[in-house]
Design a protein around this motif. Structure first.
Motif, PDB file in Angstrom:
ATOM      1  N   LEU A  47      19.014 -22.633 -21.374  1.00 32.29           N
ATOM      2  CA  LEU A  47      18.705 -23.517 -20.251  1.00 32.29           C
ATOM      3  C   LEU A  47      18.762 -24.984 -20.660  1.00 32.29           C
ATOM      4  O   LEU A  47      19.214 -25.839 -19.886  1.00 32.29           O
ATOM      5  CB  LEU A  47      17.322 -23.168 -19.694  1.00 32.29           C
ATOM      6  N   VAL A  48      18.312 -25.296 -21.871  1.00 35.34           N
ATOM      7  CA  VAL A  48      18.355 -26.691 -22.323  1.00 35.34           C
ATOM      8  C   VAL A  48      19.799 -27.148 -22.496  1.00 35.34           C
ATOM      9  O   VAL A  48      20.185 -28.229 -22.022  1.00 35.34           O
ATOM     10  CB  VAL A  48      17.568 -26.844 -23.644  1.00 35.34           C
ATOM     11  N   THR A  52      22.830 -30.804 -17.462  1.00 33.54           N
ATOM     12  CA  THR A  52      23.961 -31.732 -17.397  1.00 33.54           C
ATOM     13  C   THR A  52      23.789 -32.902 -18.345  1.00 33.54           C
ATOM     14  O   THR A  52      24.728 -33.315 -19.037  1.00 33.54           O
ATOM     15  CB  THR A  52      24.127 -32.245 -15.957  1.00 33.54           C
ATOM     16  N   ALA A  53      22.580 -33.456 -18.411  1.00 35.28           N
ATOM     17  CA  ALA A  53      22.345 -34.612 -19.289  1.00 35.28           C
ATOM     18  C   ALA A  53      22.551 -34.230 -20.751  1.00 35.28           C
ATOM     19  O   ALA A  53      23.142 -35.003 -21.532  1.00 35.28           O
ATOM     20  CB  ALA A  53      20.930 -35.143 -19.069  1.00 35.28           C
ATOM     21  N   VAL A  54      22.098 -33.057 -21.146  1.00 30.52           N
ATOM     22  CA  VAL A  54      22.262 -32.610 -22.530  1.00 30.52           C
ATOM     23  C   VAL A  54      23.739 -32.402 -22.842  1.00 30.52           C
ATOM     24  O   VAL A  54      24.219 -32.792 -23.923  1.00 30.52           O
ATOM     25  CB  VAL A  54      21.461 -31.316 -22.772  1.00 30.52           C
ATOM     26  N   GLN A  55      24.481 -31.821 -21.913  1.00 31.15           N
ATOM     27  CA  GLN A  55      25.919 -31.619 -22.132  1.00 31.15           C
ATOM     28  C   GLN A  55      26.632 -32.955 -22.298  1.00 31.15           C
ATOM     29  O   GLN A  55      27.509 -33.108 -23.179  1.00 31.15           O
ATOM     30  CB  GLN A  55      26.518 -30.859 -20.951  1.00 31.15           C
ATOM     31  N   TYR A  66      32.831 -29.687 -24.397  1.00 29.34           N
ATOM     32  CA  TYR A  66      32.204 -28.450 -23.909  1.00 29.34           C
ATOM     33  C   TYR A  66      31.471 -27.696 -25.018  1.00 29.34           C
ATOM     34  O   TYR A  66      31.272 -26.488 -24.923  1.00 29.34           O
ATOM     35  CB  TYR A  66      33.265 -27.569 -23.229  1.00 29.34           C
ATOM     36  N   LEU A  67      31.033 -28.434 -26.047  1.00 30.95           N
ATOM     37  CA  LEU A  67      30.227 -27.811 -27.101  1.00 30.95           C
ATOM     38  C   LEU A  67      28.885 -27.329 -26.543  1.00 30.95           C
ATOM     39  O   LEU A  67      28.450 -26.204 -26.835  1.00 30.95           O
ATOM     40  CB  LEU A  67      30.004 -28.817 -28.233  1.00 30.95           C
ATOM     41  N   ALA A  68      28.215 -28.166 -25.736  1.00 30.62           N
ATOM     42  CA  ALA A  68      26.912 -27.771 -25.182  1.00 30.62           C
ATOM     43  C   ALA A  68      27.059 -26.571 -24.258  1.00 30.62           C
ATOM     44  O   ALA A  68      26.207 -25.670 -24.258  1.00 30.62           O
ATOM     45  CB  ALA A  68      26.281 -28.947 -24.442  1.00 30.62           C
ATOM     46  N   ARG A  69      28.144 -26.528 -23.479  1.00 37.10           N
ATOM     47  CA  ARG A  69      28.337 -25.362 -22.592  1.00 37.10           C
ATOM     48  C   ARG A  69      28.582 -24.109 -23.422  1.00 37.10           C
ATOM     49  O   ARG A  69      28.110 -23.029 -23.066  1.00 37.10           O
ATOM     50  CB  ARG A  69      29.508 -25.622 -21.635  1.00 37.10           C
TER      51      ARG A  69
END
Length: 416
Positions: A47-48, A52-55, A66-69
């Motif tokens: 979830l973190v 969107t802000a974290v991505q 797209y590392l965070a995704r």
């Protein structure tokens, strides 16, 4: 606002995982408990990273849009697979051995799919766009990566529900676990709705359909709802037990306050019934249990000071008042409560005066029993004391029978 939902549910999942770990220690964790922790921490991480802000921050810092995704998808895949393993470790035999063999194959498939997803998402040269629907419409590698992720999670959820049904067939499943697993089933249904809506958007975008910007918002909130319900289901037994303890403690404190007048009277009359000096640091349940025991001890001691015909006298007085026009007190105080209150009051008065009943052998009467637990017994004794203080029938009976008996034995005063 969307990210706030992610952070709140993620925080709840992490806190739930920490609580589960703390309550399981210092004993070694079972396989099911380890999987529960992976489910909760994996969902929290997913979830973190999905925020969107974290991505945007991770994409800007690492130059991998797209590392965070990818991290979010991989975390959720591990979490979903761990949920399957959690139930697989507790299903009844002989299905358990077969299911465990299947989970090993599924683990290998998950590793391969995560590697495939890494190639697709981390190798994409598409610029980061917070509107995933538009990205899915134009970027084949991102769409394929999301398809791999959703497909694996869908298989895990389906298998989870099937195993959950087998688990609930076990004869030793407690009612509280049934409620928890019913909540987990609801979470699975919401998760399937989330997956279905995502697939509709993916297919629609790929065939040239146009979706509004809030089309993915519904999927987003369905995903948050599913994660939240799953976190609740996995920790429901802990919360319910903690709530029950708090309610029991609150009821015990109230009962201790309600018993204090009767207990004080009896310990002043018979100081040796007190087991030990009051300990203010004791849990209220312990104090209540001690008070009830001491009151019952006093009752046993005082029964030899109760006139043998007291019950008949109380029943006759009760019946007379019922037939009067004003029967308010008769309805308020049951006859059994009046009998117990009159027994206490007359015994205490006779003890002070030294009037022990000559024709009532010591120990021939026994205190009332048959109550379900200490709280129920405390409530009964509180009602008895109120009746001793307020009830006109009890006052009349006590006044009429006090002279009965003759001075004898324990409690006699020099002038009796």
């Amino acid at each position: 606002m969307d990210d706030l939902g992610n952070y709140l549910v993620a925080s709840g999942a992490v806190i739930a995982g920490l609580v589960r770990y703390r309550t399981a220690r210092p004993r070694p964790l079972t396989a099911a408990q380890r999987y529960v922790l992976v489910v909760l921490f994996g969902a929290g991480a997913g979830l973190v990273f999905a925020a969107t802000a974290v991505q945007a921050v991770i994409g800007a810092v690492t130059a991998v849009p797209y590392l965070a995704r990818f991290l979010a998808s991989a975390s959720v895949m591990v979490s979903a697979f761990s949920a399957v393993c959690m139930v697989a470790s507790v299903v009844p035999e002989p299905a358990q051995a077969r299911v465990r063999k299947g989970t090993r194959w599924m683990a290998a498939v998950m590793v391969v799919l995560i590697l495939v997803m890494a190639v697709l998402l981390l190798g994409s040269d598409a610029a980061f766009n917070p509107d995933l629907a538009k990205v899915l419409a134009t970027e084949d590698d991102v769409a394929a990566g999301q398809g791999v992720y959703w497909g694996f999670v869908a298989v895990c959820i389906t298998w989870f529900v099937v195993l959950l049904r087998r688990y609930l067939l076990r004869p030793d499943v407690r009612p509280l676990m049934h409620y928890a697993m019913a909540t987990a089933t609801l979470a699975s249904v919401v998760a399937l709705l989330w997956l279905g809506w995502n697939v509709i958007i993916l297919v629609g975008q790929r065939v040239g359909g146009q979706f509004r910007s809030d089309s993915l918002d519904m999927a987003h909130w369905l995903g948050i709802g599913a994660a939240g319900l799953m976190g609740v289901s996995l920790t429901l037994p802990l919360w319910i037990r903690a709530l029950r303890r708090r309610v029991t403690r609150w009821r015990s404190r109230r009962a201790v306050r309600g018993l204090e007048p009767l207990w004080s009277e009896l310990t002043d009359l018979l100081p040796d019934i007190a087991l030990h000096p009051p300990d203010l640091d004791c849990a209220p349940e312990v104090v209540l249990y001690r008070q009830v025991i001491e009151i019952r001890d006093a009752e046993l001691r005082l029964m030899r000071y109760v006139p043998p015909d007291l019950e008949t006298v109380v029943r006759d007085a009760h019946a007379r008042q019922v037939h009067r026009r004003n029967a308010l007190h008769a309805r308020r105080a049951p006859v059994e409560t009046r009998i117990a209150a009159a027994a206490f009051a007359t015994a205490m008065a006779n003890f002070r005066a030294g009037r022990r009943q000559a024709d009532a052998p010591a120990g021939s009467r026994e205190p009332s029993t048959g109550l379900s637990d200490v709280l129920a017994e405390a409530r009964w004794l509180i009602a008895v004391h109120r009746c001793m203080v307020d009830d006109p029938v009890v006052a009349q009976v006590v006044h009429s029978v006090q002279p009965y008996g003759k001075t004898h034995g324990e409690g006699a005063s020099p002038g009796t």
